[in-house]
Design an enzyme around this catalytic site. Structure first.
Site, PDB file in Angstrom:
ATOM      1  N   CYS A 162       0.803  -1.223   0.000  1.00  0.00           N
ATOM      2  CA  CYS A 162       0.000   0.000   0.000  1.00  0.00           C
ATOM      3  C   CYS A 162       0.837   1.275   0.000  1.00  0.00           C
ATOM      4  O   CYS A 162       0.288   2.376  -0.069  1.00  0.00           O
ATOM      5  CB  CYS A 162      -0.949  -0.005   1.187  1.00  0.00           C
ATOM      6  N   HIS A 302      -2.397   8.371   5.944  1.00  0.00           N
ATOM      7  CA  HIS A 302      -2.640   7.016   5.418  1.00  0.00           C
ATOM      8  C   HIS A 302      -3.945   6.484   5.994  1.00  0.00           C
ATOM      9  O   HIS A 302      -4.787   5.976   5.257  1.00  0.00           O
ATOM     10  CB  HIS A 302      -1.469   6.102   5.776  1.00  0.00           C
ATOM     11  N   GLU A 313       0.205   5.724  13.198  1.00  0.00           N
ATOM     12  CA  GLU A 313       0.475   6.897  12.375  1.00  0.00           C
ATOM     13  C   GLU A 313       0.429   8.173  13.215  1.00  0.00           C
ATOM     14  O   GLU A 313       1.276   9.064  13.047  1.00  0.00           O
ATOM     15  CB  GLU A 313      -0.516   6.994  11.218  1.00  0.00           C
ATOM     16  N   LYS A 334      -9.432   7.953   2.707  1.00  0.00           N
ATOM     17  CA  LYS A 334      -9.877   6.574   2.457  1.00  0.00           C
ATOM     18  C   LYS A 334     -11.296   6.342   2.984  1.00  0.00           C
ATOM     19  O   LYS A 334     -11.966   5.390   2.548  1.00  0.00           O
ATOM     20  CB  LYS A 334      -8.914   5.568   3.086  1.00  0.00           C
ATOM     21  N   HIS A 339      -9.864   1.860   0.201  1.00  0.00           N
ATOM     22  CA  HIS A 339      -8.416   1.683   0.157  1.00  0.00           C
ATOM     23  C   HIS A 339      -8.034   1.016  -1.166  1.00  0.00           C
ATOM     24  O   HIS A 339      -8.321  -0.152  -1.386  1.00  0.00           O
ATOM     25  CB  HIS A 339      -7.987   0.818   1.342  1.00  0.00           C
ATOM     26  N   PHE A 399       2.163  -3.258   3.917  1.00  0.00           N
ATOM     27  CA  PHE A 399       2.646  -4.537   4.424  1.00  0.00           C
ATOM     28  C   PHE A 399       4.103  -4.731   3.989  1.00  0.00           C
ATOM     29  O   PHE A 399       4.482  -4.376   2.875  1.00  0.00           O
ATOM     30  CB  PHE A 399       1.813  -5.694   3.872  1.00  0.00           C
TER      31      PHE A 399
END
Length: 413
Positions: A162, A302, A313, A334, A339, A399
């Site tokens: 991502c 994010h 975050e 998002k 996403h 990831f």
């Protein structure tokens, strides 16, 4: 690094619209792109999550049939967004040897791969399409953009989950600073709303399960957040050296002033709870921009709406900005778009760019019960930005412990 890099064209297709202006307008209006999935396979496989944020404009309605048949949906979305961005930039005349492609995906041609597997099992090897491998490979989008636009400087692919498409923007910045191209088509794409990915993400408890209310399922920074909503689509930025852009009289949205890529080396899926890799990426991007944390006027977070990710975050941002993090207008887009996995950072880069240009931070929908442990300045309404020069950062984490950050500055100050 001393070249000034500007953005002269943008394109986007997602659950909010088929063009960049439609995406921006619907984002500001607080529209949610999440809706129930109507495919037969939802019931066939008894999927625990029955909704997603599918792109509203289907690629087959835009591309010519022969062209679409030779592209996986991820590459279709990439081409549509790139054609819009190229036209928006005025279809610049550029030496093909000075035109590059830096493009990204998190997964690549998952639909092509799994459709080919079904064909093999049900009909045998003779019925598997000869174009299967060129369609499923992760670099298919970049390769096809290079072919379509005649880009011969380079055609490179990033696949960092991502974080992919912000990393592709960072790569483009570096390649342009090295003098490898005058114009770069940068961005990312994803089309992975497939039964296997829905089942897999649901199995790892990453997806929201609010099947009764898809439009309110993604709740970044909210106390009741329970996972992200899968989205799809693509976004593209035409990056150009300022010298090249001015020479041809191009309109300029803003400047790409810095970027950074770091790694957590913590866990294959979970973020570092202290946000150390993420905070280093923010600091490095600002250092490259020649800016300080005090110069930042907007953050596109994010913020996937996962219980762990949003806190990590916030921890990272607080370590960089201190108490000022509570005063910087932050958007978690998002919540509206879903996403887009490897394509999400490019779309959010477009939003960050437009935020500094229009001097408004987009709303974060569904923030009805803010988490007291994440006291950021996110608003359910568009937030006007202060007068004067604007500097926005956009964060993407993936990831594998990938962190990527890009910084955009206003141009007319």
């Amino acid at each position: 690094m001393s070249k000034r890099i500007v953005v002269t064209g943008i394109g986007a297709t997602s659950a909010l619209g088929g063009t960049a202006p439609e995406n921006w307008q619907n984002l500001l209006a607080g529209v949610s792109g999440a809706r129930p999935l109507t495919h037969d396979w939802v019931a066939e496989y008894e999927l625990p999550v029955t909704f997603a944020a599918e792109a509203v404009v289907r690629p087959e309605t835009v591309l010519e049939r022969p062209q679409a048949k030779r592209l996986d949906p991820a590459s279709q979305f990439a081409l549509i967004a790139a054609m819009e961005a190229w036209a928006d930039a005025g279809a610049p005349e550029v030496d093909p040897d000075r035109l590059g492609v830096d493009f990204a995906t998190g997964i690549g041609g998952v639909w092509t791969l799994l459709d080919a597997w079904d064909t093999l099992r049900e009909k045998g090897p003779r019925r598997v399409m000869p174009m299967t491998v060129p369609m499923l490979m992760p670099n298919a989008a970049a390769g096809n953009l290079s072919l379509h636009f005649g880009a011969r400087a380079f055609s490179r692919t990033v696949a960092s989950a991502c974080a992919s498409s912000v990393e592709s923007i960072a790569s483009a910045y570096e390649h342009m600073q090295l003098g490898l191209a005058d114009v770069v088509i940068a961005g990312g794409t994803e089309s992975a709303i497939h039964p296997i990915t829905v089942a897999a993400f649901a199995s790892m408890q990453a997806l929201s399960r609010r099947n009764d209310s898809p439009e309110t399922a993604s709740r970044p920074f909210s106390l009741g957040r329970d996972g992200f909503v899968m989205g799809e689509g693509a976004a593209v930025l035409i990056l150009e050296t300022e010298e090249h852009a001015l020479a041809r009289g191009a309109k300029i949205y803003g400047r790409l002033v810095g970027s950074a890529v770091t790694a957590d080396s913590h866990h294959i899926t979970a973020p570092d709870p202290e946000g150390m890799g993420a905070s280093r990426a923010v600091r490095q991007a600002l250092e490259q921009a020649g800016a300080s944390p005090d110069d930042v006027t907007h953050i596109n977070a994010h913020a996937t709406s996962t219980p762990v990710g949003d806190v990590a975050e916030y921890t990272a941002l607080r370590s960089v900005f201190g108490e000022r993090v509570h005063d910087i207008p932050i958007s978690a887009t998002k919540a509206s778009t879903g996403h887009l996995l490897g394509g999400t950072g490019a779309l959010e880069a477009v939003f960050a760019l437009l935020a500094v240009k229009e001097r408004v931070a987009p709303p974060t929908i569904n923030l009805t019960e803010p988490d007291p442990d994440i006291p950021v300045k996110a608003s359910v309404e568009p937030q006007p930005l202060a007068e004067g020069p604007q500097l926005a950062i956009t964060n993407s984490f993936g990831f594998g412990g990938h962190n990527s950050v890009a910084a955009f500055a206003s141009y007319d100050d």
